[in-house]
Design an enzyme around this catalytic site. Structure first.
Site, PDB file in Angstrom:
ATOM      1  N   TYR A 138     -12.216  -1.567  -4.077  1.00  9.78           N
ATOM      2  CA  TYR A 138     -12.782  -1.728  -2.736  1.00  9.78           C
ATOM      3  C   TYR A 138     -14.300  -1.540  -2.728  1.00  9.78           C
ATOM      4  CZ  TYR A 138      -8.278  -2.124  -0.331  1.00  9.78           C
ATOM      5  OH  TYR A 138      -7.059  -2.575   0.133  1.00  9.78           O
ATOM      6  N   LYS A 190       0.828  -1.215   0.000  1.00  9.15           N
ATOM      7  CA  LYS A 190       0.000   0.000   0.000  1.00  9.15           C
ATOM      8  C   LYS A 190       0.863   1.266   0.000  1.00  9.15           C
ATOM      9  CE  LYS A 190      -3.916  -2.356   2.133  1.00  9.15           C
ATOM     10  NZ  LYS A 190      -4.978  -2.296   3.182  1.00  9.15           N
ATOM     11  N   ASN A 231      -2.060   0.047   6.591  1.00  8.01           N
ATOM     12  CA  ASN A 231      -1.574  -1.209   7.172  1.00  8.01           C
ATOM     13  C   ASN A 231      -0.678  -2.000   6.232  1.00  8.01           C
ATOM     14  OD1 ASN A 231      -3.590  -2.076   5.488  1.00  8.01           O
ATOM     15  ND2 ASN A 231      -4.813  -3.082   7.066  1.00  8.01           N
ATOM     16  N   HIS A 276      -2.124  -5.569   1.444  1.00  8.74           N
ATOM     17  CA  HIS A 276      -3.428  -6.212   1.267  1.00  8.74           C
ATOM     18  C   HIS A 276      -3.183  -7.691   0.969  1.00  8.74           C
ATOM     19  CE1 HIS A 276      -7.318  -7.291  -0.487  1.00  8.74           C
ATOM     20  NE2 HIS A 276      -6.645  -7.781  -1.514  1.00  8.74           N
TER      21      HIS A 276
END
Ligand code: ATP
Length: 136
Positions: free
Chosen positions: A51, A11, A114, A117
């Site tokens: 998403y 990310k 985070n 993915h």
């Protein structure tokens, strides 16, 4: 449909902070073979499509903004039991809950930023891989 493949993205926060190499090293050390690899920028529209399943969630707009804020690295990975083993390697969505030795424990900054993915099913691995790499 291949059941030994999964899809991942590094990310924007992790790319921005020069963690592509560190994360790919952990992926390879974890026994995954990198089948496809591409560094690209997602437009807000493309990030929103990726998403779309989260469109009703309160964090959706921020997530789309974040995922289109800088380049990402998309990859298809191969290993026996790839989806489950990769979810174990990346750790919990919220890095506060991620176990030692996981990618998110080492590189994630927050529940949103985070670091990586990982697909959550064989079906989604195929769909998400096709989203970036076509029908391979
Ligand atoms: N409560 C939240 N606040 C902000 N962002 C969130 C929140 N929950 C999830 N996200 C973001 O949306 C992404 C997708 O959420 P999901 O619940 O599918 O988690 P995941 O399956 O662990 O992550 P991913 O699909 O990216 O592997 C998360 O990785 C994170 O970047």
């Amino acid at each position: 449909m291949a059941t030994n493949r999964t899809f991942t993205m590094i990310k924007p926060d992790a790319v921005q902070e020069n963690h592509i190499g560190g994360i790919l090293s952990m992926i390879e050390a974890g026994g995954f073979r990198i089948v496809e690899l591409q560094k690209i920028n997602l437009s807000a529209e493309r990030a929103g499509q990726f998403y779309a399943v989260h469109a009703e969630r309160p964090f959706y707009n921020d997530l789309v903004k974040y995922m289109s804020s800088g380049p990402i690295v998309a990859a298809i990975l191969e290993k026996d039991n790839a989806v489950a083993d990769f979810r174990a390697l990346i750790g919990a969505t919220n890095p506060a809950n991620a176990e030692e030795g996981t990618i998110r424990k080492k590189y994630a900054k927050s529940i949103e930023a985070n670091a990586v993915h990982g697909s959550d099913s064989d079906e989604n691995a195929q769909i998400e891989g096709d989203f970036f790499f076509g029908n391979k």
